[in-house]
Design a protein around this motif. Structure first.
Motif, PDB file in Angstrom:
ATOM      1  N   GLY A 228       0.928  -1.351   0.038  1.00 30.28           N
ATOM      2  CA  GLY A 228      -0.053  -0.099  -0.046  1.00 30.28           C
ATOM      3  C   GLY A 228       0.885   1.258  -0.022  1.00 30.28           C
ATOM      4  N   VAL A 229       2.100   1.129  -0.513  1.00 33.02           N
ATOM      5  CA  VAL A 229       2.934   2.384  -0.686  1.00 33.02           C
ATOM      6  C   VAL A 229       2.726   3.086  -1.939  1.00 33.02           C
ATOM      7  CG1 VAL A 229       5.242   3.253  -0.585  1.00 33.02           C
ATOM      8  CG2 VAL A 229       4.552   1.402   0.856  1.00 33.02           C
ATOM      9  N   SER A 230       2.712   4.354  -1.933  1.00 34.46           N
ATOM     10  CA  SER A 230       2.349   5.130  -3.364  1.00 34.46           C
ATOM     11  C   SER A 230       3.702   5.105  -4.114  1.00 34.46           C
ATOM     12  CB  SER A 230       2.167   6.613  -2.810  1.00 34.46           C
ATOM     13  OG  SER A 230       2.282   7.596  -3.976  1.00 34.46           O
ATOM     14  N   THR A 231       3.528   4.966  -5.330  1.00 32.28           N
ATOM     15  CA  THR A 231       4.623   4.903  -6.274  1.00 32.28           C
ATOM     16  C   THR A 231       5.025   6.290  -6.784  1.00 32.28           C
ATOM     17  OG1 THR A 231       3.024   4.737  -8.246  1.00 32.28           O
ATOM     18  CG2 THR A 231       4.101   2.649  -7.492  1.00 32.28           C
ATOM     19  N   GLU A 232       4.562   7.311  -6.038  1.00 31.43           N
ATOM     20  CA  GLU A 232       5.122   8.693  -6.262  1.00 31.43           C
ATOM     21  C   GLU A 232       5.345   9.258  -5.018  1.00 31.43           C
ATOM     22  OE1 GLU A 232       2.116  11.010  -8.274  1.00 31.43           O
ATOM     23  OE2 GLU A 232       2.286   9.797 -10.003  1.00 31.43           O
ATOM     24  N   LEU A 233       6.673   9.377  -4.807  1.00 28.86           N
ATOM     25  CA  LEU A 233       7.438   9.834  -3.616  1.00 28.86           C
ATOM     26  C   LEU A 233       8.030  11.301  -3.690  1.00 28.86           C
ATOM     27  CD1 LEU A 233       9.046   6.488  -2.500  1.00 28.86           C
ATOM     28  CD2 LEU A 233       6.664   7.357  -1.793  1.00 28.86           C
ATOM     29  N   ALA A 234       7.209  11.995  -3.333  1.00 29.95           N
ATOM     30  CA  ALA A 234       7.621  13.588  -3.965  1.00 29.95           C
ATOM     31  C   ALA A 234       8.623  14.332  -2.845  1.00 29.95           C
ATOM     32  CB  ALA A 234       6.555  14.325  -3.965  1.00 29.95           C
ATOM     33  N   THR A 235       8.772  13.806  -1.637  1.00 25.92           N
ATOM     34  CA  THR A 235       9.602  14.686  -0.792  1.00 25.92           C
ATOM     35  C   THR A 235      10.420  13.432  -0.084  1.00 25.92           C
ATOM     36  OG1 THR A 235       8.124  14.465   0.983  1.00 25.92           O
ATOM     37  CG2 THR A 235       8.122  16.306  -0.305  1.00 25.92           C
ATOM     38  N   TYR A 236      11.441  13.771   0.708  1.00 25.71           N
ATOM     39  CA  TYR A 236      12.252  12.861   1.219  1.00 25.71           C
ATOM     40  C   TYR A 236      11.324  12.228   2.422  1.00 25.71           C
ATOM     41  CZ  TYR A 236      15.743  10.766   4.278  1.00 25.71           C
ATOM     42  OH  TYR A 236      16.417   9.817   5.210  1.00 25.71           O
ATOM     43  N   ASP A 237      10.411  13.117   2.988  1.00 23.47           N
ATOM     44  CA  ASP A 237       9.756  12.557   4.124  1.00 23.47           C
ATOM     45  C   ASP A 237       8.716  11.332   3.688  1.00 23.47           C
ATOM     46  OD1 ASP A 237      10.918  14.097   5.966  1.00 23.47           O
ATOM     47  OD2 ASP A 237       9.264  15.884   6.043  1.00 23.47           O
ATOM     48  N   ASP A 238       8.123  11.603   2.440  1.00 18.75           N
ATOM     49  CA  ASP A 238       7.640  10.457   1.802  1.00 18.75           C
ATOM     50  C   ASP A 238       8.556   9.089   1.483  1.00 18.75           C
ATOM     51  OD1 ASP A 238       5.598  12.275   1.562  1.00 18.75           O
ATOM     52  OD2 ASP A 238       5.766  12.557  -0.749  1.00 18.75           O
ATOM     53  N   LEU A 239       9.986   9.478   1.076  1.00 14.42           N
ATOM     54  CA  LEU A 239      10.474   8.360   1.028  1.00 14.42           C
ATOM     55  C   LEU A 239      10.777   7.417   2.405  1.00 14.42           C
ATOM     56  CD1 LEU A 239      12.670   6.651  -0.793  1.00 14.42           C
ATOM     57  CD2 LEU A 239      14.247   8.449  -0.143  1.00 14.42           C
ATOM     58  N   LYS A 240      10.998   8.403   3.202  1.00 11.29           N
ATOM     59  CA  LYS A 240      11.240   7.860   4.691  1.00 11.29           C
ATOM     60  C   LYS A 240      10.047   6.985   5.402  1.00 11.29           C
ATOM     61  CE  LYS A 240      12.360   9.661   9.485  1.00 11.29           C
ATOM     62  NZ  LYS A 240      12.438  10.829   9.995  1.00 11.29           N
ATOM     63  N   ALA A 241       8.646   7.718   4.866  1.00  9.98           N
ATOM     64  CA  ALA A 241       7.625   7.013   5.492  1.00  9.98           C
ATOM     65  C   ALA A 241       7.386   5.616   4.719  1.00  9.98           C
ATOM     66  CB  ALA A 241       6.299   7.971   5.118  1.00  9.98           C
TER      67      ALA A 241
END
Lengths: 311, 451
Positions: free
Chosen positions: B167-180
């Motif tokens: 359930g992870v989005s394939t668009e990680l716009a920011t570093y925080d998105d990547l970390k999450a």
């Protein structure tokens, strides 16, 4: 026979001579360029190179620690073999087999053993000394967590191929593969000890440790000396395990002269001149070390009386 | 009495040789005897792709046999150096623009191909290749290799199936998105971003360049060229970000212990990792056949191919400037100066680089961006795992890659490569060392030259 000996030794020394010649070229010289003897620039560069001294330091540490471990383990295992143990042949095979397996085969095994998710950490996890965080990162736990910062090892994480520990991983791999040879040499050497001496010591009340220290170790002194020479040269020439397990890293933390020369030659611009100078220095070090060790370990014999003058 | 064994031995040899000669006279002449053999060594493409190119070439040129041997990246330069010095090198070999497989090291072994290319393609031959590709393969005034294809990086490859499963989005716009995202993957026992920094190859430099573009778009290339320094605060910030990624579980703990090839590559292809930072060359594994072969090579038995997608880099600095794909010519094909098969080698190199058939074969492997302008992969016929969603993403990626936002390895000497990798290794494994000190050491070890 003589022509073959002359040819093979001539070939070896011709190659050594050629490396000496190339070492006088500019450090970045390569055989595709025209020859241009420039002098001792590469040697001066080596003496000024932090990595050269790092490699020498690693070699010295490696030699001291691994030699001590190989001798101690070799003597203890050979002494055990001479005592009454169960299934002695299997014991002998288990100890000796790592010595005959090629480093290229053993290295991936060592990489796996020391991996962050490898068997050592698995074992420490079961002992409660490593905990796994939610994101999969392993951290120290239990009493080890408090101890490491107190002894100055706060930077060490449960990942063995890292700058603080990678050198010791190489030491462990080398000891594991060399102890079999030491064991066989000591086993043979101990076989030469007069049994009556051992029995007399027992009758006089000497325990096993005392017999080992006062009779067996002195009697195997020539083997200890031989191993020192062999292992000294092995340490100077070391290449396979550091290259295959750690690639000399991370960040040069397990760099030895052998890996440094290889990296200078093939990893960073093919600096043939500089790599050749390092090779000559390694050659001189190996030769000097073996001569010094031979001299220092030569059995001292009483000086022969002067021959009488002619009459 | 001593028995003389020499006479029967010589007699046996003589009879044997006579028999063999007799056989040889009776044997019909083999066509293979007239076939020229071109020996080709390379660190790229993979063996299966190289053999496919060779097979396609041999269909057009049955009188020439091409034998391909593939080496791991770090083994290629040593193998080439030793072979070339001893006069036993291959007839043709790839030369990259920079790094440890670059023109600086291998260029001197290649012949100048300018006149050959001009004869084949006319006086404006350079314009028929990708932007700057020919110049990027020039060494000491000679065109030492003709472009086979381009490369771009600055983005991530993701295992879309794993993203969907967790359930992870394939668009990680920011570093925080990547970390999450990495927290989610970590909790599920999946490596988030697999990366191997144990050897001196250039993959971590690509990632540092990607991060750098987010902080200061032009900094990295300016530092490589000497217009700025590596002890600049921007480089310190890049090293700090690498540390943060390790602490946040974006990198796995083994990042400094493993190599990008084969270990990190195997982790991704075997489905143990959700992301990997590679370049356009990695598109080749999106093909069903290529993926099955590479998954098997990664140790997966009875593999089920997964959907692999490119994902734009997150904005690492958090100021709205994520990296765009950057790149250059990936490699060109050189001809050994001392080859004894010059005509056959020329035919192969020109076919691969300068003919529509050869370039179509190359780009259909989707290992490289097209070198020859006007050639595009035949996307519909490539056997992608999920063409419906992969083709639009791949087309966009290849279009962007053809117009890269800066060079990748063009100006990176092997000393600079080494210094930057060691800086990354130290940042990731020496928490006690300050990143400012690591950056200072990197600056003292780089070597810059005019390009």
């Amino acid at each position: 026979m003589l022509p073959a000996v002359l040819f093979s030794t001539g070939l070896v020394y011709a190659c050594v001579g050629y490396v000496g010649y190339v070492s006088l070229m500019p450090p970045r010289w390569r055989p595709v360029y025209p020859p241009a003897v420039e002098g001792f620039d590469s040697y001066a560069q080596a003496l000024d190179d932090r990595l050269f001294w790092t490699s020498i330091w690693h070699t010295a540490l490696f030699f001291l620690v691994s030699y001590a471990l190989i001798v101690i383990l070799g003597i203890v295992l050979a002494a055990l073999m001479h005592s009454r143990i169960y299934l002695p042949t299997i014991f002998k095979v288990i100890i000796f087999v790592p010595s005959v397996i090629a480093p290229a085969i053993m290295a991936p095994v060592h990489r796996q053993v020391f991996a962050a998710d490898g068997p050592i950490n698995w074992f420490l996890e079961r002992l409660g000394l490593i905990a796994v965080e939610a994101n999969g990162t392993r951290v120290w736990a239990g009493w080890l967590q408090g101890l490491l910062p107190k002894i100055g090892l706060g930077d060490v994480t449960p990942n063995w191929i890292q700058p603080t520990t990678s050198l010791w991983v190489v030491v462990a791999a080398q000891v594991f593969s060399s102890v079999g040879i030491a064991f066989i040499l000591f086993f043979a050497s101990m076989g030469q000890i007069d049994r009556e001496t051992l029995e007399a010591a027992k009758i006089d009340g000497a325990g096993n440790i005392r017999v080992l220290w006062s009779i067996i170790v002195p009697a195997t002194r020539p083997t200890i000396a031989t191993l020192a020479i062999l292992h000294g040269i092995t340490s100077l020439k070391l290449f396979d395990y550091p290259y295959l397990i750690t690639s000399g890293g991370p960040a040069h933390s397990s760099e030895f002269l052998g890996t440094l020369i290889y990296n200078v030659l093939f990893g960073t611009s093919s600096r043939y001149g500089y790599a050749s100078a390092l090779s000559v220095m390694l050659f001189v070090l190996a030769l000097g070390t073996s001569v010094l060790m031979s001299l220092s370990t030569r059995e001292r014999r009483p000086r022969a009386p002067k021959a009488a003058g002619r009459v | 009495m001593k028995k003389n064994r020499t006479v029967p031995f010589v007699a046996a040899i003589t009879v044997g040789m006579a028999t063999m000669l007799g056989c040889a006279e009776d044997t019909p002449k083999d066509d293979a005897a007239d076939q020229a053999t071109v020996v080709w060594w390379g660190y790229a493409p993979d063996t299966s792709v190289g053999e496919l190119w060779a097979a396609e070439f041999m269909k057009d040129h049955p009188d020439i046999k091409v034998e391909y041997t593939n080496y791991e990246n770090v083994d290629y330069a040593p193998a080439m150096e030793a072979a070339m010095q001893s006069g036993r090198g291959p007839d043709v070999f790839p030369v990259a623009t920079g790094g440890v497989t670059g023109r600086e090291l291998l260029g001197p072994y290649g012949m100048d191909l300018a006149s050959i290319a001009e004869e084949e393609l006319g006086p404006l031959w350079k314009d028929q290749f990708g932007p700057g590709y020919v110049d990027q393969l020039t060494y000491d005034g000679a065109i030492v290799a003709l472009p086979v294809g381009g490369v771009a990086t600055g983005f991530f490859w993701i295992n879309k199936d794993l993203f969907d499963t967790h359930g992870v989005s394939t668009e990680l716009a920011t570093y925080d998105d990547l970390k999450a995202a990495c927290e989610t993957f970590g909790a599920a026992g999946v490596t988030c971003l697999t990366m191997g920094v144990a050897s001196l190859d250039c993959f971590i430099i690509d990632l540092m360049h990607t991060i750098s573009q987010s902080y200061d778009h032009d900094y990295f290339l300016e530092a490589v060229l000497g217009e700025r320094s590596f002890d600049d605060p921007t480089f310190v910030a890049i090293l700090d970000k690498l540390r943060e990624m390790l602490a946040d579980g974006v990198f796995a703990q083994n990042v400094v212990s493993i190599k990008q090839y084969p270990e990190a590559n195997n982790e991704f292809l075997s489905g143990q990792a959700a992301m990997v930072h590679m370049g356009t060359w990695y598109a080749q594994y999106a093909k069903r056949d290529g993926m099955i072969a590479s998954m098997e090579a990664a140790g997966v038995s009875n593999p089920t191919p997964f959907t692999m997608m490119p994902m734009a880099s997150p904005d690492f600095a958090g100021d709205g400037h994520p990296a765009k794909p950057f790149g250059d010519v990936d490699y060109g094909m050189a001809i050994n100066k001392d080859t004894k098969n010059l005509e056959a080698a020329k035919t192969f190199v020109l076919w691969l680089t300068s003919t529509k058939t050869g370039q179509q074969t190359v780009v259909n492997a989707i290992d490289l961006l097209p070198a020859l302008t006007g050639v595009q992969p035949e996307w519909d016929n490539l056997g992608l795992v999920d063409p419906e969603i992969q083709i639009p993403a791949f087309t966009e990626l290849f279009d962007e890659g053809a117009n890269p936002d800066g060079w990748r390895l063009m100006a990176i000497t092997s000393e600079t490569n080494n210094a930057l990798v060691v800086a990354a290794q130290r940042a990731l494994s020496e928490p006690g060392a300050s990143t400012a000190e690591i950056a200072k050491q990197a600056e003292s070890e780089v070597f810059r030259t005019d390009f």
